[in-house]
Motif scaffolding. Structure first.
Motif, PDB file in Angstrom:
ATOM      1  N   UNK A 376      17.529  -9.351 -15.387  1.00 20.38           N
ATOM      2  CA  UNK A 376      17.108  -8.122 -16.074  1.00 20.38           C
ATOM      3  C   UNK A 376      18.128  -7.705 -17.129  1.00 20.38           C
ATOM      4  N   UNK A 377      19.389  -7.997 -16.895  1.00 22.72           N
ATOM      5  CA  UNK A 377      20.434  -7.633 -17.854  1.00 22.72           C
ATOM      6  C   UNK A 377      20.333  -8.425 -19.146  1.00 22.72           C
ATOM      7  N   UNK A 378      19.837  -9.663 -19.074  1.00 25.97           N
ATOM      8  CA  UNK A 378      19.793 -10.484 -20.288  1.00 25.97           C
ATOM      9  C   UNK A 378      18.408 -10.519 -20.914  1.00 25.97           C
ATOM     10  N   UNK A 379      17.351 -10.474 -20.076  1.00 29.65           N
ATOM     11  CA  UNK A 379      15.985 -10.576 -20.617  1.00 29.65           C
ATOM     12  C   UNK A 379      14.990 -10.123 -19.554  1.00 29.65           C
ATOM     13  N   UNK A 380      14.503  -8.886 -19.626  1.00 29.46           N
ATOM     14  CA  UNK A 380      13.532  -8.402 -18.629  1.00 29.46           C
ATOM     15  C   UNK A 380      12.248  -9.238 -18.589  1.00 29.46           C
ATOM     16  N   UNK A 381      11.833  -9.768 -19.739  1.00 24.33           N
ATOM     17  CA  UNK A 381      10.623 -10.590 -19.765  1.00 24.33           C
ATOM     18  C   UNK A 381      10.827 -11.871 -18.955  1.00 24.33           C
ATOM     19  N   UNK A 382      12.020 -12.446 -19.047  1.00 32.81           N
ATOM     20  CA  UNK A 382      12.345 -13.634 -18.264  1.00 32.81           C
ATOM     21  C   UNK A 382      12.299 -13.318 -16.779  1.00 32.81           C
ATOM     22  N   UNK A 383      12.842 -12.166 -16.397  1.00 33.80           N
ATOM     23  CA  UNK A 383      12.820 -11.770 -14.987  1.00 33.80           C
ATOM     24  C   UNK A 383      11.391 -11.543 -14.508  1.00 33.80           C
ATOM     25  N   UNK A 384      10.543 -11.005 -15.380  1.00 34.50           N
ATOM     26  CA  UNK A 384       9.148 -10.742 -15.004  1.00 34.50           C
ATOM     27  C   UNK A 384       8.406 -12.039 -14.713  1.00 34.50           C
ATOM     28  N   UNK A 385       8.582 -13.037 -15.572  1.00 30.62           N
ATOM     29  CA  UNK A 385       7.912 -14.318 -15.346  1.00 30.62           C
ATOM     30  C   UNK A 385       8.451 -14.988 -14.075  1.00 30.62           C
ATOM     31  N   UNK A 386       9.767 -14.946 -13.907  1.00 32.80           N
ATOM     32  CA  UNK A 386      10.368 -15.568 -12.722  1.00 32.80           C
ATOM     33  C   UNK A 386       9.901 -14.879 -11.441  1.00 32.80           C
ATOM     34  N   UNK A 387       9.622 -13.576 -11.516  1.00 32.25           N
ATOM     35  CA  UNK A 387       9.192 -12.844 -10.315  1.00 32.25           C
ATOM     36  C   UNK A 387       7.817 -13.284  -9.825  1.00 32.25           C
ATOM     37  N   UNK A 388       7.072 -14.001 -10.666  1.00 33.14           N
ATOM     38  CA  UNK A 388       5.794 -14.539 -10.191  1.00 33.14           C
ATOM     39  C   UNK A 388       6.018 -15.518  -9.039  1.00 33.14           C
ATOM     40  N   UNK A 389       7.206 -16.106  -9.001  1.00 31.62           N
ATOM     41  CA  UNK A 389       7.529 -16.987  -7.894  1.00 31.62           C
ATOM     42  C   UNK A 389       7.531 -16.269  -6.556  1.00 31.62           C
ATOM     43  N   UNK A 390       7.871 -14.959  -6.549  1.00 34.09           N
ATOM     44  CA  UNK A 390       7.841 -14.196  -5.304  1.00 34.09           C
ATOM     45  C   UNK A 390       6.431 -14.125  -4.747  1.00 34.09           C
ATOM     46  N   UNK A 391       5.459 -13.856  -5.628  1.00 33.49           N
ATOM     47  CA  UNK A 391       4.062 -13.777  -5.197  1.00 33.49           C
ATOM     48  C   UNK A 391       3.564 -15.132  -4.686  1.00 33.49           C
ATOM     49  N   UNK A 392       3.915 -16.188  -5.407  1.00 32.00           N
ATOM     50  CA  UNK A 392       3.487 -17.522  -4.991  1.00 32.00           C
ATOM     51  C   UNK A 392       4.126 -17.924  -3.661  1.00 32.00           C
ATOM     52  N   UNK A 393       5.410 -17.595  -3.499  1.00 31.11           N
ATOM     53  CA  UNK A 393       6.094 -17.916  -2.244  1.00 31.11           C
ATOM     54  C   UNK A 393       5.446 -17.196  -1.073  1.00 31.11           C
ATOM     55  N   UNK A 394       5.141 -15.915  -1.259  1.00 31.47           N
ATOM     56  CA  UNK A 394       4.475 -15.165  -0.195  1.00 31.47           C
ATOM     57  C   UNK A 394       3.106 -15.756   0.117  1.00 31.47           C
ATOM     58  N   UNK A 395       2.401 -16.235  -0.906  1.00 24.23           N
ATOM     59  CA  UNK A 395       1.056 -16.781  -0.709  1.00 24.23           C
ATOM     60  C   UNK A 395       1.084 -18.021   0.169  1.00 24.23           C
ATOM     61  N   UNK A 396       1.859 -19.034  -0.224  1.00 21.84           N
ATOM     62  CA  UNK A 396       1.811 -20.273   0.565  1.00 21.84           C
ATOM     63  C   UNK A 396       2.568 -20.157   1.878  1.00 21.84           C
ATOM     64  N   UNK A 397       3.588 -19.311   1.942  1.00 19.97           N
ATOM     65  CA  UNK A 397       4.340 -19.170   3.192  1.00 19.97           C
ATOM     66  C   UNK A 397       3.504 -18.484   4.271  1.00 19.97           C
ATOM     67  N   UNK A 398       2.885 -17.350   3.924  1.00 23.28           N
ATOM     68  CA  UNK A 398       2.089 -16.630   4.908  1.00 23.28           C
ATOM     69  C   UNK A 398       0.803 -17.376   5.233  1.00 23.28           C
ATOM     70  N   UNK A 399       0.249 -18.091   4.257  1.00 27.14           N
ATOM     71  CA  UNK A 399      -0.936 -18.918   4.516  1.00 27.14           C
ATOM     72  C   UNK A 399      -0.600 -19.997   5.534  1.00 27.14           C
TER      73      UNK A 399
END
Length: 457
Positions: A376-399
């Motif tokens: 977030x300190x260097x590029x909030x847009x970069x952090x936003x795209x990378x945070x999609x990994x959190x949603x994907x991780x939760x999806x396949x892990x809980x599935x």
């Protein structure tokens, strides 16, 4: 000689194991535990208020970065031996070589140890267990790593021609022309990117995990994937600061692609080991984003993530391995309702699944929070795209957890055996450590703080 003992103890254990084959496993375990105790002793006497290499002797040195990875290695090795007691000699050889990798302060010696790890690892993967494709998977790992490392060897040769030395501390005082840095960085980058692994050098990892015995998978995910991140932090960034900044957008793009691609690919897998393998790709690429964020939070978060991922991913492979040992399949469709008949397994599997999702209180949560704060300190847009990994991780892990542990029991499995005492001990040790580093992250952060600060360019 404090640092030499870390290398010599596993070698002595292997020597006695050859002399007394009847007691090979017991001797190997004792020497692994001695190495673990010695690593804890180094933590106690290490001075975290200095960024300099400590206990230096004959091209060996220790700082916070290498110390935490050494403790992680010595902690996981006895667990690997409990899972695979027949692999004691290759495991001792790998431990000794890993100790050397994390301690040497000479680029050429590092390369030799870095490559030598492949020999016992190839033997471990190609000889024991697995399916008919195990030799193919071992060859794939060997050729990917060897091919990438040849470029690093060329870069080391060019570096020696320029500086007339391969000693790391001497090289740090030699100013390199920016154009020369751009060239040399690429050789190191390919070698370390294969180990992470980053796109497009990732293809060896899922197959290697599937064909490895359980101890081999714990070793791969828990320790060997960290060699790439360690290489970037120890050599690439300090030696080539201009090139690291120049290639930062390129590395960030590859890491983002790796996070999203690995997450989407994990969702469609039907083999439990492949799901966790692609999860490892996503988490290690997130660590790469932290490494190249070029701020203290990002670098500390990436190191913390390497430790957290080593514990959690190793535990998940342990869980999948014990299911395979009992029921001889890793396909998700054959499992349902294990929580009814294997409650202890279901509890541990849930804990490590939530940790993999970075649930608050786990070591992964601290690591990902630091990395995303640094991004977030260097590029909030970069952090936003990378945070999609959190949603994907939760999806396949809980599935995965839902399919395996809940629902009515399947007709494919008729006999249920919950955790043994050894399984409970190993998983409890991993769970306790994951929780400890999630509640008290300063146990790691205090050790690596000044070493991380010294990496800022």
């Amino acid at each position: 000689m404090l640092l030499w003992l870390l290398i010599l103890l596993p070698l002595i254990g292997g020597f006695f194991g050859i002399l007394f084959p009847r007691y090979r496993t017991i001797l190997g375990m004792w020497f692994m535990l001695l190495t673990l105790i010695h690593s804890f002793y180094l933590v106690l006497i290490y001075n975290p208020n200095s960024a300099q290499f400590q206990f230096q002797y004959m091209a060996l040195g220790l700082d916070g970065l290498s110390l935490v990875l050494i403790v992680l290695t010595t902690f996981l090795m006895p667990i690997c031996l409990i899972v695979e007691p027949d692999l004691v000699l290759p495991l001792l050889a790998i431990e000794a070589l890993l100790m050397a990798v994390f301690l040497v302060l000479d680029v050429m010696i590092f390369y030799l140890c870095f490559e030598s790890v492949l020999i016992p690892l190839f033997y471990l993967m190609g000889k024991y267990q697995g399916r008919a494709r195990r030799l193919s998977a071992a060859l794939s790992l060997f050729l990917y790593t060897l091919g990438g490392s040849l470029l690093m060897l060329i870069s080391i040769g060019l570096l020696y021609l320029e500086a007339s030395t391969t000693n790391l501390q001497a090289l740090l005082t030699v100013p390199l022309h920016p154009d020369y840095q751009l060239l040399l960085f690429l050789g190191f980058f390919v070698a370390f990117a294969v180990k992470i692994p980053m796109i497009p050098f990732h293809l060896w990892l899922p197959e290697a995990h599937v064909e490895s015995p359980t101890g081999g998978s714990i070793l791969l995910a828990g320790i060997l994937l960290k060699l790439g991140g360690y290489g970037f932090l120890r050599f690439s960034i300090p030696l080539f600061p201009y090139a690291s900044d120049y290639y930062q957008p390129f590395v960030a793009l590859l890491a983002l692609i790796g996070i999203v691609y690995a997450g989407l690919t994990a969702i469609r897998q039907i083999d439990m080991k492949k799901i966790i393998a692609y999860s490892s790709v996503a988490h290690m690429n997130l660590a790469m984003l932290g490494i190249f964020a070029n701020n203290l939070l990002g670098i500390e978060g990436s190191i913390h993530m390497m430790v957290a991922h080593g514990l959690v991913s190793g535990a998940l492979f342990y869980c999948v391995g014990l299911l395979y040992d009992r029921y001889h399949t890793r396909l998700v469709r054959y499992y349902r309702g294990l929580a009814i008949y294997m409650p202890l397994f279901a509890i541990f599997f849930l804990f490590f699944t939530l940790s993999n999702v970075a649930f608050p209180g786990s070591a992964n949560f601290i690591a990902e929070f630091l990395v995303f704060t640094g991004l977030m300190d260097i590029n909030p847009f970069l952090a936003l795209i990378a945070s999609s990994g959190l949603l994907l991780t939760a999806t396949y892990s809980m599935w995965l957890y839902n399919r395996v542990c809940f629902g009515s029991t399947t007709s494919y499995i008729s006999k249920f055996n919950d955790l043994t005492r050894a399984d409970t001990f190993c998983l409890f040790a991993l769970a306790f450590t994951t929780l400890l580093f999630g509640i008290k992250p300063n146990l790691i952060l205090d050790l690596i703080h000044l070493s991380s600060y010294a990496l800022l360019r």
